[in-house]
Design a protein around this motif. Structure first.
Motif, mmCIF file in Angstrom:
data_model
loop_
_atom_site.group_PDB
_atom_site.id
_atom_site.type_symbol
_atom_site.label_atom_id
_atom_site.label_comp_id
_atom_site.label_asym_id
_atom_site.label_seq_id
_atom_site.Cartn_x
_atom_site.Cartn_y
_atom_site.Cartn_z
ATOM 1 N N GLY A 1 35.952 22.951 55.575
ATOM 2 C CA GLY A 1 36.364 24.072 54.718
ATOM 3 C C GLY A 1 35.554 24.137 53.443
ATOM 4 O O GLY A 1 34.365 23.809 53.431
ATOM 5 N N LYS A 2 36.221 24.542 52.384
ATOM 6 C CA LYS A 2 35.569 24.641 51.083
ATOM 7 C C LYS A 2 36.462 24.028 50.020
ATOM 8 O O LYS A 2 37.691 24.197 50.037
ATOM 9 C CB LYS A 2 35.301 26.111 50.728
ATOM 10 C CG LYS A 2 34.176 26.767 51.515
ATOM 11 C CD LYS A 2 33.893 28.166 50.980
ATOM 12 C CE LYS A 2 32.671 28.778 51.661
ATOM 13 N NZ LYS A 2 32.352 30.123 51.110
ATOM 14 N N SER A 3 35.824 23.290 49.097
ATOM 15 C CA SER A 3 36.558 22.779 47.944
ATOM 16 C C SER A 3 36.505 23.831 46.844
ATOM 17 O O SER A 3 35.595 24.651 46.795
ATOM 18 C CB SER A 3 35.954 21.462 47.458
ATOM 19 O OG SER A 3 34.627 21.666 47.006
ATOM 20 N N LYS A 4 37.495 23.785 45.949
ATOM 21 C CA LYS A 4 37.575 24.791 44.886
ATOM 22 C C LYS A 4 37.513 24.122 43.524
ATOM 23 O O LYS A 4 38.137 23.087 43.298
ATOM 24 C CB LYS A 4 38.874 25.586 45.008
ATOM 25 C CG LYS A 4 38.958 26.455 46.248
ATOM 26 C CD LYS A 4 40.201 27.315 46.234
ATOM 27 C CE LYS A 4 41.464 26.528 46.501
ATOM 28 N NZ LYS A 4 41.563 26.067 47.886
ATOM 29 N N GLN A 5 36.743 24.737 42.624
ATOM 30 C CA GLN A 5 36.734 24.355 41.215
ATOM 31 C C GLN A 5 37.111 25.581 40.404
ATOM 32 O O GLN A 5 36.592 26.677 40.633
ATOM 33 C CB GLN A 5 35.343 23.873 40.775
ATOM 34 C CG GLN A 5 35.029 22.436 41.120
ATOM 35 C CD GLN A 5 33.688 22.024 40.541
ATOM 36 O OE1 GLN A 5 32.648 22.532 40.950
ATOM 37 N NE2 GLN A 5 33.711 21.107 39.600
ATOM 38 N N VAL A 6 38.009 25.388 39.435
ATOM 39 C CA VAL A 6 38.498 26.516 38.644
ATOM 40 C C VAL A 6 38.283 26.222 37.169
ATOM 41 O O VAL A 6 38.584 25.122 36.697
ATOM 42 C CB VAL A 6 40.004 26.754 38.903
ATOM 43 C CG1 VAL A 6 40.515 27.894 38.025
ATOM 44 C CG2 VAL A 6 40.240 27.055 40.370
ATOM 45 N N PHE A 7 37.750 27.199 36.443
ATOM 46 C CA PHE A 7 37.601 27.085 34.994
ATOM 47 C C PHE A 7 38.200 28.349 34.380
ATOM 48 O O PHE A 7 37.981 29.454 34.863
ATOM 49 C CB PHE A 7 36.136 26.942 34.601
ATOM 50 C CG PHE A 7 35.452 25.772 35.277
ATOM 51 C CD1 PHE A 7 35.715 24.480 34.866
ATOM 52 C CD2 PHE A 7 34.576 25.979 36.326
ATOM 53 C CE1 PHE A 7 35.106 23.401 35.493
ATOM 54 C CE2 PHE A 7 33.949 24.924 36.953
ATOM 55 C CZ PHE A 7 34.217 23.623 36.535
ATOM 56 N N MET A 8 38.949 28.166 33.298
ATOM 57 C CA MET A 8 39.719 29.290 32.755
ATOM 58 C C MET A 8 39.663 29.280 31.240
ATOM 59 O O MET A 8 39.655 28.223 30.603
ATOM 60 C CB MET A 8 41.171 29.193 33.230
ATOM 61 C CG MET A 8 42.026 30.376 32.874
ATOM 62 S SD MET A 8 43.620 30.286 33.735
ATOM 63 C CE MET A 8 44.399 31.773 33.136
ATOM 64 N N GLN A 9 39.620 30.474 30.665
ATOM 65 C CA GLN A 9 39.714 30.631 29.209
ATOM 66 C C GLN A 9 40.850 31.587 28.923
ATOM 67 O O GLN A 9 40.841 32.722 29.385
ATOM 68 C CB GLN A 9 38.425 31.208 28.635
ATOM 69 C CG GLN A 9 38.537 31.557 27.138
ATOM 70 C CD GLN A 9 37.238 32.054 26.564
ATOM 71 O OE1 GLN A 9 36.244 31.346 26.587
ATOM 72 N NE2 GLN A 9 37.234 33.272 26.062
ATOM 73 N N SER A 10 41.834 31.134 28.160
ATOM 74 C CA SER A 10 42.969 32.001 27.839
ATOM 75 C C SER A 10 43.409 31.883 26.385
ATOM 76 O O SER A 10 44.318 32.584 25.962
ATOM 77 C CB SER A 10 44.167 31.669 28.728
ATOM 78 O OG SER A 10 44.551 30.313 28.549
ATOM 79 N N ALA A 11 42.729 31.004 25.603
ATOM 80 C CA ALA A 11 43.138 30.802 24.207
ATOM 81 C C ALA A 11 42.419 31.720 23.245
ATOM 82 O O ALA A 11 42.785 31.819 22.084
ATOM 83 C CB ALA A 11 42.894 29.348 23.796
ATOM 84 N N CYS A 12 41.377 32.408 23.708
ATOM 85 C CA CYS A 12 40.586 33.261 22.830
ATOM 86 C C CYS A 12 40.258 34.552 23.565
ATOM 87 O O CYS A 12 40.029 34.552 24.774
ATOM 88 C CB CYS A 12 39.300 32.548 22.405
ATOM 89 S SG CYS A 12 38.171 33.600 21.462
ATOM 90 N N SER A 13 40.240 35.667 22.815
ATOM 91 C CA SER A 13 39.974 36.956 23.446
ATOM 92 C C SER A 13 38.488 37.214 23.657
ATOM 93 O O SER A 13 38.112 38.220 24.241
ATOM 94 C CB SER A 13 40.554 38.084 22.575
ATOM 95 O OG SER A 13 39.877 38.138 21.325
ATOM 96 N N GLY A 14 37.629 36.333 23.152
ATOM 97 C CA GLY A 14 36.194 36.538 23.283
ATOM 98 C C GLY A 14 35.774 36.653 24.733
ATOM 99 O O GLY A 14 36.054 35.779 25.544
ATOM 100 N N GLY A 15 35.101 37.752 25.090
ATOM 101 C CA GLY A 15 34.600 37.937 26.434
ATOM 102 C C GLY A 15 35.564 38.587 27.399
ATOM 103 O O GLY A 15 35.268 38.724 28.578
ATOM 104 N N THR A 16 36.727 39.030 26.934
ATOM 105 C CA THR A 16 37.726 39.626 27.815
ATOM 106 C C THR A 16 37.713 41.145 27.703
ATOM 107 O O THR A 16 36.973 41.730 26.908
ATOM 108 C CB THR A 16 39.128 39.107 27.455
ATOM 109 O OG1 THR A 16 39.453 39.548 26.131
ATOM 110 C CG2 THR A 16 39.183 37.602 27.517
ATOM 111 N N GLY A 17 38.603 41.792 28.474
ATOM 112 C CA GLY A 17 38.688 43.234 28.406
ATOM 113 C C GLY A 17 39.129 43.734 27.045
ATOM 114 O O GLY A 17 38.612 44.734 26.536
#
Length: 732
Positions: A118-134
């Motif tokens: 199968g495939k392994s998954k790596q997840v990276f998330m940014q939720s503390a700062c609005s920089g780069g979001t909609g």
């Protein structure tokens, strides 16, 4: 049996309903304006009526920032949003290796790496700062007055790009302001925003991993913004070329970057997919009764326990405040009234304040009386702002101008172009305006659109001042941005804020952390009017303690003057008055009668002094200003190399009769044109030529010799080691 997936996000609620065969029966997404529970209830009522979604029979699965609070009220199973998105991707796109999902206030990247069967998954998330979001993109676009429909169609390919910080939304806003002040065209600023968003994803959220084909772009910004898709395609193609990533035979890089039409609903699809593997008793819909109870009673009980009282503790307190401060703002005389009184036939004084969001002009009589004002939104270009403002003053009927004073960010750039008699530093302009109406003021607090100025006075002169222009915390633009995000007109901010019975506690300090705190309070069910009231309540802390660094308010004086456009907002005034009285009970708090126009009034008063001295005005006249032609250049040839900072300057060349031109420049300009340089961070950046620099350095050295720095001389003398006299042996 039907399965419903709901994604309760930070700005929108998205829902998708499937039957047992996987056929989509219903889908929708809407902004919730901080009322997450209310919007979910609305969706469920529609589903019950339109699709026969039934309690005790059908199943419901939730994800998103608001899911944890709402899911237990509905009998729903809650899924982590990244897990949900990954489940949808694995079902619909097993060939995809990299996913970028950009939401309203968070970003996620997922790597799918082949591993065994199968495939392994790596997840990276940014939720503390609005920089780069909609929200980051939309907020800056609103400031540039770009409509949502226009923003969606704005491009990236072929446009000049400029540096905009991608790691912090506040720094990005500062960079965008600088570009506006430099006259950079709006399409280039928007393209630079798209560049910053992609850079933020690739530089920060990939954590050194290489996104390999195929790539999937999800979320509203990736779906709706054409320029953002172009930026992704450019950078990924460039990355694959530089890293020698092998592409499938016969495929182009563009064909390997997918933006599905259902990009908004992948978290919903993933919820349902996860639900298929759960036992039949998990996630059975229990109806809306408990959710309705929460909306009408439960959340108010919780808010009463956790929050503080509203801006006014009672209707009587609010009424007393409105009686004292509701009519403190004078109504600015209209142009029609000035014409009727014959003022338009007089020689008048003009003061202009070119701010980051608006341009304002005030017309004074020769006795210092305010005759009229004009106000135009900033077009993102100081020369266009000047044209629009002068056009408005002329249309008001004021033809005879005796003197002109400028202040604000555009004063130095526009002084020679407009023919101003004075370019007044903002602190001087605002202090002059305050003291003209309140001569015994001790403290002047000016809260503008993008900065906070606090001036401490002694015997009618400024003895000290504090300025905060690098962080949005405590300024008007932050409040305006929140109001616009909740779709509340700015002039209705106070009305909404005063409706809040209780308010959440927001953290004082950095605007990024404050933004994150607002999102957290939304998740807890606090409504928009309550958050707006809390924001007004925390503003004095940000102004006086965080921005002003004033710990002992009683030590700075007793009479406080509030001015600047932000103090038109009575919710802010109420919070300021209460905060000042809590620190200085005997304080007298006065709101400037023309708080929004204070800077322009101060510039006009300084110009009036020039007029009274008998000097002729240098004003070029309306016709010449209206006919101004100009061109702006920002490229590698405009970069300043006088120091290691290497400022990316903008050369604004304006056609003015008699101008010498600069044929010797790297960016030549012929005779009849005058150059204005902006975007520099020090005076050296105003120079292009080595000979000019030598002259300036000689002048600086001469001034240093004539007026030495005594403190520096004393410091050098104190630490200079005295030479010991050598005494010959045997000498007396």
């Amino acid at each position: 049996m039907k399965r419903l997936g709901l994604d309760v996000g930070s700005t929108t609620v998205k829902g998708l309903l499937e039957d047992d065969s996987g056929t989509v029966l219903w889908q929708d997404y809407q902004r919730h304006d901080t009322k997450q529970a209310e919007k979910v209830l609305e969706f469920l009522q529609r589903l019950e009526a339109e699709c026969g979604f039934a309690p005790g029979v059908d199943r419901i699965f939730l994800t998103g920032s608001g899911a944890g609070l709402i899911a237990p009220l509905l009998g729903a199973k809650c899924a982590q949003e990244v897990v949900a998105v990954a489940a949808a991707v694995e079902k619909l796109h097993p060939e995809v290796n990299f996913v970028s999902e950009i939401g309203g206030e968070d970003m996620k990247t997922l790597f799918f790496t082949p591993s065994g069967d199968g495939k392994s998954k790596q997840v990276f998330m940014q939720s503390a700062c609005s920089g780069g979001t909609g929200t980051f993109i939309e907020k800056t676009a609103r400031k540039l007055q770009v409509a949502p429909a226009e923003l969606a169609q704005m491009g990236y390919t072929g446009l000049d790009l400029h540096k905009i910080s991608s790691k912090c939304g506040i720094f990005a806003e500062t960079d965008a302001n600088t570009l506006v002040k430099s006259g950079v065209p709006v399409p280039e600023i928007i393209a630079s925003l798209f560049e910053a968003v992609v850079y933020q994803n690739l530089a920060t959220l990939t954590k050194g991993n290489i996104p390999t084909p195929q790539v999937l772009l999800l979320g509203g910004p990736n779906l709706f913004f054409k320029g953002l898709q172009e930026a992704w395609r450019y950078h990924l193609a460039k990355l694959w070329s530089e890293r020698h990533v092998a592409l499938p035979e016969g495929s182009s890089p563009e064909s390997l970057i997918l933006v599905p039409t259902e990009a908004l609903y992948y978290a919903c699809i993933g919820c349902i997919e996860i639900g298929r593997s759960e036992p039949a008793t998990v996630g059975v819909y229990s109806g809306t009764e408990r959710l309705q109870w929460w909306i009408s009673e439960g959340q108010h009980e919780q808010k009463a326990r956790e929050g503080a009282k509203g801006l006014a503790a009672s209707a009587q307190e609010l009424e007393q405040f409105l009686q004292s401060y509701g009519q403190t703002q004078r109504v600015m005389p209209t142009a029609e009234a000035a014409a009727a009184a014959g003022h338009t036939q007089q020689t008048v004084i003009l003061g202009c304040d070119f701010g980051s969001t608006t341009a304002k002009a005030v017309v004074l009589s020769q006795s210092g009386e305010v005759l009229a004002s004009q106000y135009v939104p900033s077009n993102g270009n100081p020369i266009e702002d000047a044209k629009g403002l002068m056009r408005a003053v002329r249309q008001a009927g004021f033809e005879r101008i005796g003197a002109v004073g400028l202040t604000g960010y555009g004063k130095d750039l526009l002084k020679d172009i407009v023919g101003s008699d004075m370019a007044v530093v903002e602190t001087v302009a605002h202090a002059t305006a305050a003291l003209h109406y309140i001569p015994d003021a001790d403290v002047i607090c000016d809260v503008g659109g993008t900065d906070v100025k606090i001036m401490l006075l002694r015997q009618g002169t400024v003895a000290d001042f504090r300025l905060n222009s690098q962080c949005s915390s405590g300024n008007g633009a932050f409040l305006q941005g929140v109001a616009e995000r909740y779709r509340i007109p700015l002039d209705e901010y106070a009305q909404n804020a005063f409706e809040a019975r209780s308010i959440p506690a927001l953290a004082m300090g950095c605007g990024v952390f404050l933004q994150s705190d607002i999102v957290n309070q939304q998740r807890k069910g606090w409504a928009r009017e309550e958050i707006m009231a809390a924001l007004a309540s925390v503003l004095p802390l940000n102004v006086w303690v965080y921005a002003g660094q004033i710990q002992n308010l009683a030590a700075v004086g007793r009479k406080f003057v509030l001015q600047g456009g932000t103090h038109r907002n009575l919710a802010v005034v109420k919070a300021q008055v209460d905060f000042i009285h809590s620190k200085v009970p005997s304080a007298e708090v006065v709101v400037h009668p023309y708080s929004g126009e204070a800077g322009a009034i101060g510039a006009a008063l300084c110009a009036l002094d020039w007029f009274k001295s008998g000097k002729p005005t240098q004003f070029r006249g309306y016709d010449l200003i209206e006919a101004l032609e100009y061109k702006a250049t920002t490229n590698e040839d405009t970069v300043c190399h006088w120091c290691p900072v290497n400022c990316r300057r903008t050369f604004i060349d304006v056609q003015i009769p008699g101008a010498a031109g600069r044929p010797w420049s790297k960016v030549p300009v012929e005779a009849g044109w005058e150059r204005v340089i902006s975007g520099n961070t020090c005076p050296k950046g105003l120079l292009e030529d080595v000979q000019e620099m030598k002259v300036v350095k000689d002048q600086l050295e001469e001034a240093r010799r004539a007026y030495p720095n005594i403190a520096e001389l004393v410091r050098e003398g104190a630490f200079k080691r005295a030479k010991e006299e050598l005494v010959p042996a045997g000498a007396d």
